[in-house]
Design an enzyme around this catalytic site. Sequence first.
Site, PDB file in Angstrom:
ATOM      1  N   SER A 256     -63.552 -15.461 -85.371  1.00  0.00           N
ATOM      2  CA  SER A 256     -64.030 -14.830 -87.475  1.00  0.00           C
ATOM      3  C   SER A 256     -64.650 -13.093 -87.757  1.00  0.00           C
ATOM      4  O   SER A 256     -65.987 -13.162 -86.502  1.00  0.00           O
ATOM      5  CB  SER A 256     -64.207 -15.607 -88.243  1.00  0.00           C
ATOM      6  N   LYS A 257     -63.872 -12.654 -88.178  1.00  0.00           N
ATOM      7  CA  LYS A 257     -64.280 -11.620 -88.796  1.00  0.00           C
ATOM      8  C   LYS A 257     -66.134 -11.710 -89.026  1.00  0.00           C
ATOM      9  O   LYS A 257     -66.929 -10.558 -89.459  1.00  0.00           O
ATOM     10  CB  LYS A 257     -63.722 -10.910 -90.652  1.00  0.00           C
ATOM     11  N   ARG A 258     -66.279 -12.652 -90.125  1.00  0.00           N
ATOM     12  CA  ARG A 258     -67.712 -12.632 -90.626  1.00  0.00           C
ATOM     13  C   ARG A 258     -69.382 -12.247 -89.651  1.00  0.00           C
ATOM     14  O   ARG A 258     -69.442 -12.482 -89.801  1.00  0.00           O
ATOM     15  CB  ARG A 258     -68.217 -13.990 -91.434  1.00  0.00           C
TER      16      ARG A 258
END
Length: 486
Positions: A256-258
Amino acid sequence: MINDTPRVRFAPSPTGYLHVGGLRTALYNYLFAKRNNGKFVLRIEDTDRNRYVEGAVENLINALKWCGLDYDEGPDKGGDYGPYMQSQRLEIYKEHALQLVENGHAYYCFCTPARLEELKKEQQAAKLPQAKYDKHCLSLSNDEVAAKLNAGEQYVIRLNVRPGQKVAFTDIIREYVEFDSNNIDDQVLIKGDGYPTYHLANVVDDHLMKITHVVRGEEWLSSTPKHVLLYDFFGWEKPIFAHLPLLLNPDRSKLSKRQGDVAVEDYRAKGYFKEALVNFVSLLGWNAGDDKEFYYLNELAEKFSLERVNKAGAVFDIEKLNWLNAEHLRAKDPADLLQTLKDELTAAGIGFTDKTDDYLKNVIAVMKERVSFVKEYIEKSPYFFLPVTSYDENSKLKNWNPDTGAQMTRLKDEFLKLGDSPVKEDYESALKNVAAELNIGAGKLIHPLRLSTSGMAAGPGVYDIPVVLGKAETVKRIEDAITRLQ
RNA sequence: GGCGCGUUCGUCUAGAGGCUUAGGACGCCGCCCUCUCAAGGCGGAGAUCACCGGUUCGAAUCCGGUACGCGCUACCA
């Protein structure tokens, strides 16, 4: 169908960028097509109007093309089975949904979102194993349906799943997978806005586009029984499925982006080579069975097989990507790196109009073993592009003593006697001669020479620096150093 | 919660019953090379093959269960 030429597709929804997980899926489809002399199709799954993102399709196409994943058919390319944008195929889905309604495999549903929500709450309160639609509208008579339709009531069309059945399919990677139809919801096929859901659209399109192998992420495994049911209800032959393992964050959650960069364009912007990204991603869940890890796209296309794809998710390890980037950089010819270096110099605001291509290519060659990214040429050897403005403090303390100035003057004079464009060996013998004359170790000159010409303590071979810089600049830098360090 | 999928060094993986004292790669450590830093070469640490039980003369490899992780569970894909 299976005996025809294989046809596979990459079917992303245009969310704005190409996710590296999507890249891996696209890559495996591409490699499978190449390996089996098949066709690779790009289809855009833009059936969710709420998720429309301006320019997303262009970004997706650009990212795929940058990676070198050319498709045979697609929205910007055409083909015999277009259009390749699902939003342009609405009538097709509607017709097929209606066909299912006629056969009793699907039905109109007029339930409001409010009722659906209430139903879900009730089912949760009753602690039912799973919340499903209760087939409320299935009991509507034809007349009732016609009346509601005439009255312009909003509706959806649902899949009519018969309970108590086994729904099974084989998967190249997972082998045999079986579901109980009791656990399959009466999935919405046509939404209230007239658009199809993914489930209907992907089945209809895969059939119409003569897709033979559906190669997609594991997140689709759970909804595959719905698709299997649809194929059966339409009376169509099913494609062969292959559900790929997921790409994971370092903590093993879905990438994921995070927790870092997930877009192909992020890696591109950071200076990764497409060859390295593709090579790296290809190895996340697949290997040829040998120890080879350095691959070009065409080599992968010769060796790839779905049978050798792993079942378990793979962590995206940036360290290994960095290593592969360095490997690919070293494998490149300096001429191929020239434009990239110019781009990086421009981006860094460093002018290079006074530098010839040959000069830059020499820099590239001489630093190649010492960088992993093109931008590191600037970070690790700024002295090839800019004047020396400061000197490494430690090296100065250690290598520049009160005698050094005079010794370096002697060295500079010796350099001056060299021809117009001395080679490495010329500088080396000049330095050795001076050292012998002065009766000092070569190191007494070597380190000050490096410090004078680069201002740094690390870099390419000492004699490489004067060769790249040229005699005049080298002498000038030595003179500067003498006045500034003495 | 339900359903499904998965589980070999920190990470990516080889392994498809005896060839395994579980091999390679990244990363880490050391040595060599050497004018520095790299690259390269050599070597090292690092995996009771998730756990328990079964099948078998023999299991990382086959079977069952458990645990854990992940995915799905939308009129999103």
